[in-house]
Design a protein around this motif. Sequence first.
Motif, PDB file in Angstrom:
ATOM      1  N   ARG A 138       0.813  -1.213   0.000  1.00 45.53           N
ATOM      2  CA  ARG A 138       0.000   0.000   0.000  1.00 45.53           C
ATOM      3  C   ARG A 138       0.852   1.270   0.000  1.00 45.53           C
ATOM      4  N   ALA A 139       2.123   1.167   0.355  1.00 41.10           N
ATOM      5  CA  ALA A 139       2.893   2.392   0.547  1.00 41.10           C
ATOM      6  C   ALA A 139       4.373   2.103   0.392  1.00 41.10           C
ATOM      7  N   TRP A 140       5.111   3.165   0.067  1.00 41.10           N
ATOM      8  CA  TRP A 140       6.573   3.096   0.027  1.00 41.10           C
ATOM      9  C   TRP A 140       7.127   3.643   1.344  1.00 41.10           C
ATOM     10  N   PRO A 141       8.100   3.009   1.960  1.00 41.90           N
ATOM     11  CA  PRO A 141       8.598   1.661   1.672  1.00 41.90           C
ATOM     12  C   PRO A 141       7.763   0.596   2.381  1.00 41.90           C
ATOM     13  N   THR A 142       7.744  -0.598   1.822  1.00 44.53           N
ATOM     14  CA  THR A 142       7.141  -1.772   2.452  1.00 44.53           C
ATOM     15  C   THR A 142       8.184  -2.882   2.458  1.00 44.53           C
ATOM     16  N   LEU A 143       8.302  -3.568   3.584  1.00 43.52           N
ATOM     17  CA  LEU A 143       9.261  -4.655   3.738  1.00 43.52           C
ATOM     18  C   LEU A 143       8.499  -5.954   3.970  1.00 43.52           C
ATOM     19  N   VAL A 144       8.874  -7.014   3.261  1.00 35.32           N
ATOM     20  CA  VAL A 144       8.247  -8.320   3.377  1.00 35.32           C
ATOM     21  C   VAL A 144       9.344  -9.351   3.632  1.00 35.32           C
ATOM     22  N   VAL A 145       9.130 -10.191   4.642  1.00 29.78           N
ATOM     23  CA  VAL A 145      10.085 -11.262   4.961  1.00 29.78           C
ATOM     24  C   VAL A 145       9.488 -12.596   4.537  1.00 29.78           C
ATOM     25  N   VAL A 146      10.261 -13.349   3.763  1.00 28.13           N
ATOM     26  CA  VAL A 146       9.868 -14.681   3.306  1.00 28.13           C
ATOM     27  C   VAL A 146      10.810 -15.691   3.964  1.00 28.13           C
ATOM     28  N   ASP A 147      10.242 -16.709   4.599  1.00 28.06           N
ATOM     29  CA  ASP A 147      11.088 -17.664   5.327  1.00 28.06           C
ATOM     30  C   ASP A 147      11.722 -18.687   4.369  1.00 28.06           C
ATOM     31  N   PRO A 148      12.650 -19.493   4.855  1.00 28.95           N
ATOM     32  CA  PRO A 148      13.340 -20.437   3.963  1.00 28.95           C
ATOM     33  C   PRO A 148      12.427 -21.460   3.302  1.00 28.95           C
ATOM     34  N   ALA A 149      11.216 -21.623   3.827  1.00 31.55           N
ATOM     35  CA  ALA A 149      10.270 -22.545   3.203  1.00 31.55           C
ATOM     36  C   ALA A 149       9.416 -21.863   2.143  1.00 31.55           C
ATOM     37  N   GLY A 150       9.590 -20.553   1.974  1.00 36.84           N
ATOM     38  CA  GLY A 150       8.879 -19.837   0.927  1.00 36.84           C
ATOM     39  C   GLY A 150       7.566 -19.214   1.352  1.00 36.84           C
ATOM     40  N   TYR A 151       7.361 -19.015   2.667  1.00 33.75           N
ATOM     41  CA  TYR A 151       6.127 -18.414   3.170  1.00 33.75           C
ATOM     42  C   TYR A 151       6.384 -16.996   3.693  1.00 33.75           C
ATOM     43  N   VAL A 152       5.400 -16.123   3.507  1.00 33.14           N
ATOM     44  CA  VAL A 152       5.472 -14.768   4.047  1.00 33.14           C
ATOM     45  C   VAL A 152       5.278 -14.837   5.551  1.00 33.14           C
ATOM     46  N   VAL A 153       6.235 -14.303   6.309  1.00 36.04           N
ATOM     47  CA  VAL A 153       6.133 -14.313   7.770  1.00 36.04           C
ATOM     48  C   VAL A 153       6.038 -12.918   8.362  1.00 36.04           C
ATOM     49  N   ALA A 154       6.306 -11.885   7.557  1.00 35.49           N
ATOM     50  CA  ALA A 154       6.218 -10.531   8.104  1.00 35.49           C
ATOM     51  C   ALA A 154       6.029  -9.542   6.967  1.00 35.49           C
ATOM     52  N   GLN A 155       5.246  -8.508   7.239  1.00 35.83           N
ATOM     53  CA  GLN A 155       5.099  -7.386   6.312  1.00 35.83           C
ATOM     54  C   GLN A 155       5.017  -6.120   7.146  1.00 35.83           C
ATOM     55  N   LEU A 156       5.938  -5.193   6.892  1.00 38.36           N
ATOM     56  CA  LEU A 156       6.037  -3.970   7.679  1.00 38.36           C
ATOM     57  C   LEU A 156       6.127  -2.776   6.737  1.00 38.36           C
ATOM     58  N   SER A 157       5.501  -1.693   7.125  1.00 43.63           N
ATOM     59  CA  SER A 157       5.559  -0.471   6.331  1.00 43.63           C
ATOM     60  C   SER A 157       6.402   0.569   7.042  1.00 43.63           C
ATOM     61  N   GLY A 158       7.051   1.403   6.280  1.00 44.25           N
ATOM     62  CA  GLY A 158       7.799   2.512   6.847  1.00 44.25           C
ATOM     63  C   GLY A 158       9.236   2.148   7.173  1.00 44.25           C
ATOM     64  N   GLU A 159       9.869   3.032   7.924  1.00 43.79           N
ATOM     65  CA  GLU A 159      11.268   2.870   8.282  1.00 43.79           C
ATOM     66  C   GLU A 159      11.399   2.598   9.773  1.00 43.79           C
ATOM     67  N   GLY A 160      12.633   2.340  10.227  1.00 40.78           N
ATOM     68  CA  GLY A 160      12.879   2.135  11.646  1.00 40.78           C
ATOM     69  C   GLY A 160      12.736   0.699  12.103  1.00 40.78           C
ATOM     70  N   HIS A 161      12.758  -0.263  11.178  1.00 47.52           N
ATOM     71  CA  HIS A 161      12.502  -1.659  11.535  1.00 47.52           C
ATOM     72  C   HIS A 161      13.779  -2.499  11.628  1.00 47.52           C
ATOM     73  N   ALA A 162      14.949  -1.891  11.584  1.00 53.25           N
ATOM     74  CA  ALA A 162      16.184  -2.676  11.512  1.00 53.25           C
ATOM     75  C   ALA A 162      16.334  -3.615  12.698  1.00 53.25           C
ATOM     76  N   HIS A 163      16.063  -3.138  13.916  1.00 52.71           N
ATOM     77  CA  HIS A 163      16.222  -3.989  15.097  1.00 52.71           C
ATOM     78  C   HIS A 163      15.233  -5.149  15.060  1.00 52.71           C
ATOM     79  N   GLY A 164      13.984  -4.853  14.740  1.00 51.82           N
ATOM     80  CA  GLY A 164      12.978  -5.909  14.684  1.00 51.82           C
ATOM     81  C   GLY A 164      13.301  -6.949  13.638  1.00 51.82           C
TER      82      GLY A 164
END
Length: 623
Positions: free
Chosen positions: A128-154
């Motif tokens: 829905r917005a820039w930036p969007t971050l999506v994490v895909v696990d080694p099995a090929g499934y989406v496990v996280a979707q985050l919008s915005g900045e400031g997510h490095a620690h998480g």
Amino acid sequence: MCASVRNTGAGRRVGLLVGRSRVRAPELRGRRWLNTGGAELSLAELRGKIVLLDFWTFCCINCLHVLDELRELEQRHADVLVTIGVHSPKFVHEADPDAVEAAVERYAVHHPVLDDPELVTWDAYAARAWPTLVVVDPAGYVVAQLSGEGHAHGLDVLVEELVAEHEAAGTLRRGDGPYVAPPEPATALRFPGKVVALPGGTFLVSDTAHHQLVELEPDLVTERRRIGTGERGLSDAPARFSEPQGLLLLPEPVAAAAGYDVVVADTVNHALRGLRLADGAVTTLAGTGEQLRTRVEVGAGAGELSSPWDLAWWQDRVVVAMAGSHQLWSFDPATGVLTVLAGTTNEGLRDGPRADAFLAQPSGLATGPDATLWVADAETSALRAVAPAPAAGAEVATAVGQGLFDFGFRDGPADQALLQHPLGVAVLPDSSVALADTYNGAVRRYDPATRTVGTLARDLREPSDVVVDGEHLVVVESAAHRLVRVPIPASTRVDAGAHRVRRARTDLSPGALALRIDFTPPTGQHLDTRFGDPTSLTVAASPPGLLAAGTGTAPGLDRALRFAADGPGEGVLQVSVAAAACDDGDGVFAACHRYQQDWGIPVRLVDGAPAELVLDLRAVHEG
């Protein structure tokens, strides 16, 4: 909206949405791949790796912040994490393949990039917005979707958890990733940003991608000297910069008292630097190297900055175009004090008193003889004006521009003229204003007397700054890695058409709409209710006639809206939300964090469509 989601809190694995089925990550499809040596990638061949998708566009300051945030994460987990940038353009120029390739080099993107001009992969992942971050696990499934900045620690915590889980299961694959470095470029300047004329006829230019300053002879080619080691960093001796941009030559009496002649906007270091021309000595004036992560109101001061992009001398102060927080700040060389001059940190185009005005990534500044401060407001493709008003403070007005979603190449009356992401501005001898209309590859001219816009030069490669040099303009032609002179002609009329941001629309029901923001504080934090409701929700619409009720700013995370019965039937909902959460267990001394995001959501009114819109302030999707 570019930079339409901004998160200013410390990242953790938060906001778990339970009860959702596991979602297989959609395949990656686009026009071509960059930074892979010509190879095409697929998620299937990346199975066994943790894949981080970064949906970005190169106009977006928040996207640039994320690129910088991810560098350490990518290095720390290089053998298990594959970052893939998915470039999803906002502006027409950002869909140009040469421009995308240049941006990948300009911003030192050291991971594969999928060029997705038709937003195919963007839509597949429901971004829905820039930036969007999506994490895909080694099995090929989406496990996280985050919008915005400031997510490095998480993200760091999540990657470590996924490594432990999949290593135990035998589904983790270690080893090198698919990134292939492109050939090293060889030009004297590399994506220069801004320029200033120096006494004696030379020019100082920020050699942005080389992390240096260069003094050029009047021929604009011959180098007199370079300042800075060329290594990215923040130090005074030896001098190191990180993607410097704006330059300001101080008035002589001010420079003599301060001990330096030029102020430098050291953009990615989030700092202001001072340069003494006599010996090239550099001093850090403001900033710690860390990005500002809290909201600062007009009149307040702060020690940290957020992507300072340009500088001007106005009302006996240095004005800073603080692109990262969508504000104008002022800096006093005599005291070293920084204060906020204008802007609320909300991204948009709203005129009025400086404490209420919305700006959008201000990137160019110039002062006129009548004391008007002119602002190239990049993300609204606008020229803004700040007028001194001693009784009421600076007032912000729009000279040219329609808003966050409308841009193009059109001359004529100012209320109909269109720009495309301008980055530079200068005042001409006749008090008209020249604009580096960056994504149109042009220099434009605004005449305040007639309120008209014309074109002075075309066919330039991403002009990012202009400065008057007698009967010519010196133009920083950033994507051509050079400075050029162009005459100041009478303007010629251009109408190459209008554009709107291309994004999939959300269908909603006409009439009443229930807007809800989902927010779950991170583990170990709670909403800070000691001084009342710690949330704030702002709603607006483009065009304004889209909504009949529900606009404005008020506490709370829910809002009842109503679409106008006789309204346009489609448009963009602009939503901005902020919330404060504090660490558990420390009482009044607990550290507190501010979370803020902005959305620009294209909507279409359709009978029978949902009458509720739910947005996640911070959400991790798990199956």
